[in-house]
Design an enzyme around this catalytic site. Sequence first.
Site, PDB file in Angstrom:
ATOM      1  N   GLY A 101     -12.653  -3.147   1.795  1.00  0.00           N
ATOM      2  CA  GLY A 101     -13.742  -3.882   1.167  1.00  0.00           C
ATOM      3  C   GLY A 101     -14.909  -2.942   0.902  1.00  0.00           C
ATOM      4  O   GLY A 101     -15.247  -2.112   1.751  1.00  0.00           O
TER       5      GLY A 101
ATOM      6  N   MET B  19      -9.645  -1.962   8.536  1.00  0.00           N
ATOM      7  CA  MET B  19      -9.258  -2.414   9.875  1.00  0.00           C
ATOM      8  C   MET B  19      -8.447  -1.383  10.685  1.00  0.00           C
ATOM      9  O   MET B  19      -7.943  -1.729  11.746  1.00  0.00           O
ATOM     10  CB  MET B  19      -8.483  -3.739   9.758  1.00  0.00           C
ATOM     11  CG  MET B  19      -9.300  -4.832   9.074  1.00  0.00           C
ATOM     12  SD  MET B  19      -8.434  -6.400   8.855  1.00  0.00           S
ATOM     13  CE  MET B  19      -8.322  -6.986  10.539  1.00  0.00           C
ATOM     14  N   GLU B  20      -8.292  -0.163  10.181  1.00  0.00           N
ATOM     15  CA  GLU B  20      -7.423   0.795  10.887  1.00  0.00           C
ATOM     16  C   GLU B  20      -7.970   2.216  11.007  1.00  0.00           C
ATOM     17  O   GLU B  20      -7.685   2.914  12.005  1.00  0.00           O
ATOM     18  CB  GLU B  20      -6.050   0.893  10.166  1.00  0.00           C
ATOM     19  CG  GLU B  20      -5.258  -0.387  10.121  1.00  0.00           C
ATOM     20  CD  GLU B  20      -5.625  -1.284   8.938  1.00  0.00           C
ATOM     21  OE1 GLU B  20      -6.258  -0.775   7.982  1.00  0.00           O
ATOM     22  OE2 GLU B  20      -5.329  -2.489   8.964  1.00  0.00           O
TER      23      GLU B  20
ATOM     24  N   GLU C 207       0.833  -1.202   0.000  1.00  0.00           N
ATOM     25  CA  GLU C 207       0.000   0.000   0.000  1.00  0.00           C
ATOM     26  C   GLU C 207       0.871   1.257   0.000  1.00  0.00           C
ATOM     27  O   GLU C 207       0.427   2.339  -0.366  1.00  0.00           O
ATOM     28  CB  GLU C 207      -0.927   0.022   1.225  1.00  0.00           C
ATOM     29  CG  GLU C 207      -1.995  -1.067   1.186  1.00  0.00           C
ATOM     30  CD  GLU C 207      -2.811  -1.140   2.467  1.00  0.00           C
ATOM     31  OE1 GLU C 207      -3.998  -1.442   2.374  1.00  0.00           O
ATOM     32  OE2 GLU C 207      -2.254  -0.904   3.556  1.00  0.00           O
TER      33      GLU C 207
ATOM     34  N   ASP D 174     -11.882  -5.392  -2.742  1.00  0.00           N
ATOM     35  CA  ASP D 174     -12.782  -6.556  -2.704  1.00  0.00           C
ATOM     36  C   ASP D 174     -14.149  -6.077  -2.273  1.00  0.00           C
ATOM     37  O   ASP D 174     -14.315  -4.929  -1.873  1.00  0.00           O
ATOM     38  CB  ASP D 174     -12.220  -7.612  -1.729  1.00  0.00           C
ATOM     39  CG  ASP D 174     -12.066  -7.035  -0.316  1.00  0.00           C
ATOM     40  OD1 ASP D 174     -13.048  -7.103   0.440  1.00  0.00           O
ATOM     41  OD2 ASP D 174     -10.989  -6.503   0.013  1.00  0.00           O
TER      42      ASP D 174
HETATM   43  N1  SAH Z   1      -6.251 -11.666   3.098  1.00  0.00           N
HETATM   44  C1  SAH Z   1      -5.286 -10.605   3.297  1.00  0.00           C
HETATM   45  C2  SAH Z   1      -5.528 -10.046   4.655  1.00  0.00           C
HETATM   46  C3  SAH Z   1      -5.078  -8.645   4.765  1.00  0.00           C
HETATM   47  S1  SAH Z   1      -5.971  -7.868   5.996  1.00  0.00           S
HETATM   48  C4  SAH Z   1      -3.902 -11.182   3.114  1.00  0.00           C
HETATM   49  O1  SAH Z   1      -3.823 -12.357   2.851  1.00  0.00           O
HETATM   50  O2  SAH Z   1      -2.912 -10.456   3.193  1.00  0.00           O
HETATM   51  C5  SAH Z   1      -6.760  -6.690   5.069  1.00  0.00           C
HETATM   52  C6  SAH Z   1      -6.127  -5.339   5.061  1.00  0.00           C
HETATM   53  O3  SAH Z   1      -6.743  -4.621   4.022  1.00  0.00           O
HETATM   54  C7  SAH Z   1      -6.375  -4.547   6.333  1.00  0.00           C
HETATM   55  O4  SAH Z   1      -5.296  -3.681   6.571  1.00  0.00           O
HETATM   56  C8  SAH Z   1      -7.677  -3.786   6.026  1.00  0.00           C
HETATM   57  O5  SAH Z   1      -7.626  -2.432   6.439  1.00  0.00           O
HETATM   58  C9  SAH Z   1      -7.846  -3.860   4.501  1.00  0.00           C
HETATM   59  N2  SAH Z   1      -9.027  -4.572   3.993  1.00  0.00           N
HETATM   60  C10 SAH Z   1      -9.217  -4.820   2.678  1.00  0.00           C
HETATM   61  N3  SAH Z   1     -10.355  -5.513   2.484  1.00  0.00           N
HETATM   62  C11 SAH Z   1     -10.915  -5.695   3.701  1.00  0.00           C
HETATM   63  C12 SAH Z   1     -12.089  -6.382   4.142  1.00  0.00           C
HETATM   64  N4  SAH Z   1     -12.880  -7.006   3.285  1.00  0.00           N
HETATM   65  N5  SAH Z   1     -12.349  -6.414   5.477  1.00  0.00           N
HETATM   66  C13 SAH Z   1     -11.524  -5.795   6.339  1.00  0.00           C
HETATM   67  N6  SAH Z   1     -10.385  -5.156   5.975  1.00  0.00           N
HETATM   68  C14 SAH Z   1     -10.072  -5.097   4.671  1.00  0.00           C
END
Ligand code: SAH
Length: 247
Positions: free
Chosen positions: A81, A190-191, A15, A214
């Site tokens: 998301g 998430m932040e 990012e 997503d």
């Molecule tokens: N599946 C990912 C997990 C990353 S966590 C991996 O394998 O790396 C997701 C990160 O992107 C977090 O920092 C959050 O802020 C953001 N994010 C993107 N899509 C999200 C969703 N559907 N729910 C929550 N956070 C999401």
Amino acid sequence: MSTAPLGIVSALPDELSALLALVESPTASTVAGRRLHRGCLHGHEVVLTLCGIGKVAAALTTTLLIEREGVRGLLFTGVAGGLGSEVRVGDVVVARTLLQHDMDASPLFPRHQIPDLGVDELPADEALSTALLAAAREVVQNPPAAVVGFGLTGPAVHQGLVISGDRFVSTSAESVALASRLPSALAVEMEGAAMAQVCAAFAVPCAVLRTISDRADDQAHVDFPRFLAEVASPLSREIVSLALKRL
Ligand code: SAH
């Protein structure tokens, strides 16, 4: 030019990577596991850092940047998301307000309310958000080649409620439940709302920019790393760069 730097924060390496490559005269230090990159970006003193994933990571990093680095403002740039029905993968969302969707001290306090503050939504800074919004609108008119290569044409830019919680939302059941509980929410991540709460406590302006990676449903994991590298990273670089040039 103010000597107090602007903080630029992301959760995940991709990012921030494209933006980090543009920083001039960088110097780095490590505090509490965070690598802080100080330097100059488009005429602004900046400090860029990864906070890691989640609200505690974001709150810790925000506090460090304010207290140790003396930042005059904070920008979060990352992915999220899409929740609003009109918010599609590749679109860009700028937060107008932020809320912690997993905050629940009921029945003592209404669900989502931050007990200390007596509110559920916290506002993003208007001037920083307006600069990001204008830059995003311009960049999506003529997006970086990699974004087009990903098959995303005509991304839209939205401004509104962004919600945060310590969950990667990756089932349709959960995203439908969130959308019905918080119908005005455009995106889930998430932040952001944790950063906003710390910034409110210190009266430091902050803004949150998110590219939709997503739809927070059963497909949420698909091509996530590729999306980060090929779409989110260049879009973040272009939008934040343009906003900084005009601030
Ligand atoms: N599946 C990912 C997990 C990353 S966590 C991996 O394998 O790396 C997701 C990160 O992107 C977090 O920092 C959050 O802020 C953001 N994010 C993107 N899509 C999200 C969703 N559907 N729910 C929550 N956070 C999401």
